[in-house]
Motif scaffolding. Structure first.
Motif, mmCIF file in Angstrom:
data_model
loop_
_atom_site.group_PDB
_atom_site.id
_atom_site.type_symbol
_atom_site.label_atom_id
_atom_site.label_comp_id
_atom_site.label_asym_id
_atom_site.label_seq_id
_atom_site.Cartn_x
_atom_site.Cartn_y
_atom_site.Cartn_z
ATOM 1 N N GLY A 75 -4.895 25.090 -9.845
ATOM 2 C CA GLY A 75 -5.455 23.369 -10.571
ATOM 3 C C GLY A 75 -5.000 22.489 -11.579
ATOM 4 O O GLY A 75 -5.326 21.446 -12.440
ATOM 5 N N ARG A 76 -3.590 22.039 -11.205
ATOM 6 C CA ARG A 76 -2.918 21.536 -11.666
ATOM 7 C C ARG A 76 -1.175 21.251 -10.811
ATOM 8 O O ARG A 76 -1.610 21.783 -9.553
ATOM 9 C CB ARG A 76 -1.910 22.627 -12.938
ATOM 10 N N ILE A 77 -1.347 19.843 -10.989
ATOM 11 C CA ILE A 77 -0.731 18.767 -10.413
ATOM 12 C C ILE A 77 1.111 19.398 -10.520
ATOM 13 O O ILE A 77 1.280 19.388 -11.498
ATOM 14 C CB ILE A 77 -0.655 17.655 -10.651
ATOM 15 N N ARG A 78 1.433 19.844 -9.265
ATOM 16 C CA ARG A 78 3.161 21.046 -9.394
ATOM 17 C C ARG A 78 3.802 19.621 -8.559
ATOM 18 O O ARG A 78 5.231 19.928 -9.357
ATOM 19 C CB ARG A 78 2.907 22.173 -8.224
ATOM 20 N N SER A 79 3.091 19.061 -8.021
ATOM 21 C CA SER A 79 4.392 18.042 -7.294
ATOM 22 C C SER A 79 3.346 16.677 -7.279
ATOM 23 O O SER A 79 2.770 16.512 -6.666
ATOM 24 C CB SER A 79 5.061 18.323 -6.148
ATOM 25 N N LEU A 80 4.495 15.351 -6.745
ATOM 26 C CA LEU A 80 3.833 14.435 -6.540
ATOM 27 C C LEU A 80 5.321 14.143 -5.357
ATOM 28 O O LEU A 80 5.932 13.262 -6.445
ATOM 29 C CB LEU A 80 3.517 12.902 -7.975
ATOM 30 N N VAL A 81 4.547 12.746 -4.434
ATOM 31 C CA VAL A 81 5.355 12.374 -3.337
ATOM 32 C C VAL A 81 4.938 10.980 -3.347
ATOM 33 O O VAL A 81 3.536 10.924 -2.666
ATOM 34 C CB VAL A 81 5.128 13.304 -2.706
ATOM 35 N N THR A 128 1.320 -1.617 0.252
ATOM 36 C CA THR A 128 0.349 -0.373 0.618
ATOM 37 C C THR A 128 1.404 1.134 -0.089
ATOM 38 O O THR A 128 1.581 1.214 0.717
ATOM 39 C CB THR A 128 -0.941 0.588 0.890
ATOM 40 N N VAL A 129 0.671 2.269 -1.473
ATOM 41 C CA VAL A 129 1.428 3.472 -0.771
ATOM 42 C C VAL A 129 0.468 4.620 -1.053
ATOM 43 O O VAL A 129 -0.455 4.508 -0.363
ATOM 44 C CB VAL A 129 2.317 3.735 -2.510
ATOM 45 N N VAL A 130 0.740 5.762 -0.855
ATOM 46 C CA VAL A 130 0.390 6.774 -0.592
ATOM 47 C C VAL A 130 0.864 7.720 -1.437
ATOM 48 O O VAL A 130 2.051 8.287 -1.147
ATOM 49 C CB VAL A 130 0.534 7.434 0.750
ATOM 50 N N ASP A 131 0.077 8.350 -1.863
ATOM 51 C CA ASP A 131 0.500 9.354 -3.483
ATOM 52 C C ASP A 131 0.309 11.022 -2.942
ATOM 53 O O ASP A 131 -1.311 10.679 -2.520
ATOM 54 C CB ASP A 131 -0.320 9.320 -4.874
ATOM 55 N N THR A 132 1.227 11.689 -2.881
ATOM 56 C CA THR A 132 0.638 12.981 -2.272
ATOM 57 C C THR A 132 0.542 14.218 -3.505
ATOM 58 O O THR A 132 1.727 14.227 -3.698
ATOM 59 C CB THR A 132 1.215 13.808 -1.078
ATOM 60 N N PHE A 133 -0.772 14.322 -4.471
ATOM 61 C CA PHE A 133 -0.443 15.912 -5.202
ATOM 62 C C PHE A 133 -0.544 16.987 -4.039
ATOM 63 O O PHE A 133 -1.518 17.356 -3.954
ATOM 64 C CB PHE A 133 -1.572 15.225 -6.104
#
Length: 86
Positions: free
Chosen positions: A58-64, A48-53
């Motif tokens: 209104g746009r995705i700036r980063s993803l962890v 199980t992973v957790v994606d934090t956008f």
């Protein structure tokens, strides 16, 4: 960070695994972030992973992505390194 970096992660990394199978669970919004838990099967492993956008204008700036195993991280790093050296 940035849409091109995120797209490259998927294009040169995750999409190279024939067994990539994400199953998103519910998501929650926390300020300018969208947090999604995902049951993920990739590279012969399940976790199980957790994606934090992070969203900006209104746009995705980063993803962890948290929760990837060391095995998957090293395989992804190999793929993106190989792709850049071409």
């Amino acid at each position: 960070q940035g849409t091109e970096t995120i797209a490259r992660f998927y294009r040169e990394g995750a999409f190279h695994f024939d067994d990539l199978l994400p199953h998103p669970r519910s998501f929650r919004v926390e300020g300018n972030q969208v947090v999604v838990e995902i049951d993920l099967h990739i590279a012969g492993t399940s976790s199980t992973v957790v994606d934090t956008f992070e969203i900006e204008d209104g746009r995705i700036r980063s993803l962890v992505i948290q929760g990837l195993s060391d095995q998957v991280r090293s395989r992804l790093a190999e793929l993106t390194s190989d792709e850049r050296s071409r």
